[in-house]
Design a protein around this motif. Structure first.
Motif, PDB file in Angstrom:
ATOM      1  N   UNK A   1       0.842  -1.191   0.000  1.00 43.12           N
ATOM      2  CA  UNK A   1       0.000   0.000   0.000  1.00 43.12           C
ATOM      3  C   UNK A   1       0.884   1.250   0.000  1.00 43.12           C
ATOM      4  N   UNK A   2       0.371   2.289  -0.627  1.00 48.67           N
ATOM      5  CA  UNK A   2       1.005   3.602  -0.567  1.00 48.67           C
ATOM      6  C   UNK A   2       2.398   3.615  -1.195  1.00 48.67           C
ATOM      7  N   UNK A   3       2.624   2.746  -2.161  1.00 49.32           N
ATOM      8  CA  UNK A   3       3.893   2.753  -2.884  1.00 49.32           C
ATOM      9  C   UNK A   3       3.828   3.719  -4.062  1.00 49.32           C
ATOM     10  N   UNK A   4       4.977   4.218  -4.475  1.00 48.24           N
ATOM     11  CA  UNK A   4       5.051   5.079  -5.655  1.00 48.24           C
ATOM     12  C   UNK A   4       5.292   4.194  -6.878  1.00 48.24           C
ATOM     13  N   UNK A   5       4.331   4.179  -7.798  1.00 50.68           N
ATOM     14  CA  UNK A   5       4.445   3.397  -9.035  1.00 50.68           C
ATOM     15  C   UNK A   5       4.086   4.326 -10.191  1.00 50.68           C
ATOM     16  N   UNK A   6       5.055   4.601 -11.049  1.00 50.70           N
ATOM     17  CA  UNK A   6       4.825   5.563 -12.119  1.00 50.70           C
ATOM     18  C   UNK A   6       5.436   5.080 -13.430  1.00 50.70           C
ATOM     19  N   UNK A   7       5.102   5.817 -14.485  1.00 45.97           N
ATOM     20  CA  UNK A   7       5.744   5.638 -15.788  1.00 45.97           C
ATOM     21  C   UNK A   7       5.669   4.229 -16.329  1.00 45.97           C
ATOM     22  N   UNK A   8       6.817   3.729 -16.790  1.00 47.54           N
ATOM     23  CA  UNK A   8       6.864   2.411 -17.413  1.00 47.54           C
ATOM     24  C   UNK A   8       6.489   1.310 -16.432  1.00 47.54           C
ATOM     25  N   UNK A   9       6.868   1.486 -15.154  1.00 45.87           N
ATOM     26  CA  UNK A   9       6.510   0.474 -14.161  1.00 45.87           C
ATOM     27  C   UNK A   9       4.997   0.363 -14.022  1.00 45.87           C
ATOM     28  N   UNK A  10       4.317   1.497 -14.038  1.00 44.39           N
ATOM     29  CA  UNK A  10       2.864   1.490 -13.925  1.00 44.39           C
ATOM     30  C   UNK A  10       2.231   0.878 -15.165  1.00 44.39           C
ATOM     31  N   UNK A  11       2.751   1.235 -16.339  1.00 43.73           N
ATOM     32  CA  UNK A  11       2.216   0.667 -17.583  1.00 43.73           C
ATOM     33  C   UNK A  11       2.384  -0.850 -17.597  1.00 43.73           C
ATOM     34  N   UNK A  12       3.562  -1.321 -17.195  1.00 42.25           N
ATOM     35  CA  UNK A  12       3.793  -2.763 -17.138  1.00 42.25           C
ATOM     36  C   UNK A  12       2.921  -3.445 -16.106  1.00 42.25           C
ATOM     37  N   UNK A  13       2.699  -2.772 -14.986  1.00 43.60           N
ATOM     38  CA  UNK A  13       1.855  -3.329 -13.929  1.00 43.60           C
ATOM     39  C   UNK A  13       0.409  -3.445 -14.397  1.00 43.60           C
ATOM     40  N   UNK A  14      -0.068  -2.460 -15.134  1.00 42.46           N
ATOM     41  CA  UNK A  14      -1.436  -2.516 -15.661  1.00 42.46           C
ATOM     42  C   UNK A  14      -1.622  -3.728 -16.570  1.00 42.46           C
ATOM     43  N   UNK A  15      -0.657  -3.954 -17.447  1.00 40.44           N
ATOM     44  CA  UNK A  15      -0.737  -5.109 -18.350  1.00 40.44           C
ATOM     45  C   UNK A  15      -0.672  -6.414 -17.565  1.00 40.44           C
ATOM     46  N   UNK A  16       0.166  -6.451 -16.539  1.00 40.55           N
ATOM     47  CA  UNK A  16       0.298  -7.649 -15.706  1.00 40.55           C
ATOM     48  C   UNK A  16      -1.019  -7.957 -15.000  1.00 40.55           C
ATOM     49  N   UNK A  17      -1.675  -6.918 -14.497  1.00 40.38           N
ATOM     50  CA  UNK A  17      -2.950  -7.105 -13.801  1.00 40.38           C
ATOM     51  C   UNK A  17      -4.009  -7.641 -14.753  1.00 40.38           C
ATOM     52  N   UNK A  18      -4.099  -7.076 -15.945  1.00 39.57           N
ATOM     53  CA  UNK A  18      -5.079  -7.557 -16.925  1.00 39.57           C
ATOM     54  C   UNK A  18      -4.825  -9.019 -17.257  1.00 39.57           C
ATOM     55  N   UNK A  19      -3.549  -9.369 -17.454  1.00 32.82           N
ATOM     56  CA  UNK A  19      -3.201 -10.764 -17.776  1.00 32.82           C
ATOM     57  C   UNK A  19      -3.579 -11.692 -16.629  1.00 32.82           C
TER      58      UNK A  19
END
Length: 219
Positions: A194-212
């Motif tokens: 919780x409350x971590x900083x996730x931005x830019x490419x890391x966030x984009x990659x995380x979004x794809x990982x979540x969808x998968x």
């Protein structure tokens, strides 16, 4: 940091923990929805007040008179910690008596009596619940056998930007859960994300990982 309990002998199966700050009006409207669910589970609700300056304290005092399963605690003004949110959650979790801890948000209350009963599963460590505001009778769950499987969803939804739960389109696929239930022996591991900083490419990659993960996960 003190906790006020009203019924010391009450042992719930499930404990809701939520952190609030200057949300008196929201508490007045939504907290009774958490406290009065006609479900099969025995449960308590623990609200951690993080230095509110509005009428939050007064609202909580009034609701405590009406609901014996409501417990309150507070964070002092000055506490050195990298994340006040995680520290406040820790305070609430330590006060909890339930075997399962539900990390909830006052802005996302239950929409159906079935909402709570699905938040315990002896074959899982983590359960996420999804509600439809347009069709409140529709409630969906994701059960994760291991907490580690759910970490991408936690990191994305609970990141510091506070935008991780925004949006209504394909909520389940995007991991936009309304609350997450974690076995008590794993909950401190969960709040690390919780409350971590996730931005830019890391966030984009995380979004794809979540969808998968949500597409391949069997609820």
């Amino acid at each position: 940091m003190t906790t006020e309990n009203t019924t010391k002998d009450f042992i719930p199966q499930l404990s809701f923990v939520m952190v609030v700050h200057n949300q008196g009006e929201m508490l007045e409207h939504n907290l009774p929805l958490f406290l009065s669910q006609p479900c099969q589970m025995t449960y308590e609700v623990i609200v951690v007040d993080d230095t509110s300056t509005d009428n939050t304290s007064d609202v909580l005092k009034q609701l405590k008179k009406e609901y014996p399963n409501l417990y309150t605690t507070f964070m002092p003004v000055s506490v050195p910690n990298p994340s006040r949110l995680r520290l406040a959650m820790t305070v609430g979790i330590k006060a909890a008596k339930g075997e399962w801890i539900v990390l909830a948000d006052i802005q996302r209350p239950p929409t159906s009596p079935e909402w709570i009963d699905g938040l315990v599963d002896n074959n899982a460590e983590t359960i996420m619940v999804y509600c439809s505001r347009k069709h409140p009778e529709i409630v969906r769950y994701q059960t994760w056998e291991k907490l580690e499987e759910a970490i991408p969803l936690l990191r994305k939804a609970e990141r510091r930007s506070a935008r991780g739960h925004h949006g209504k389109w394909q909520k389940t696929r995007r991991g936009l859960y309304d609350a997450v239930s974690v076995r008590k022996d794993r909950v401190f591991d969960a709040i690390r994300y919780y409350d971590q900083i996730v931005r830019g490419r890391k966030l984009a990659g995380l979004r794809l990982h979540v969808i998968w993960k949500t597409l391949t996960h069997q609820s």
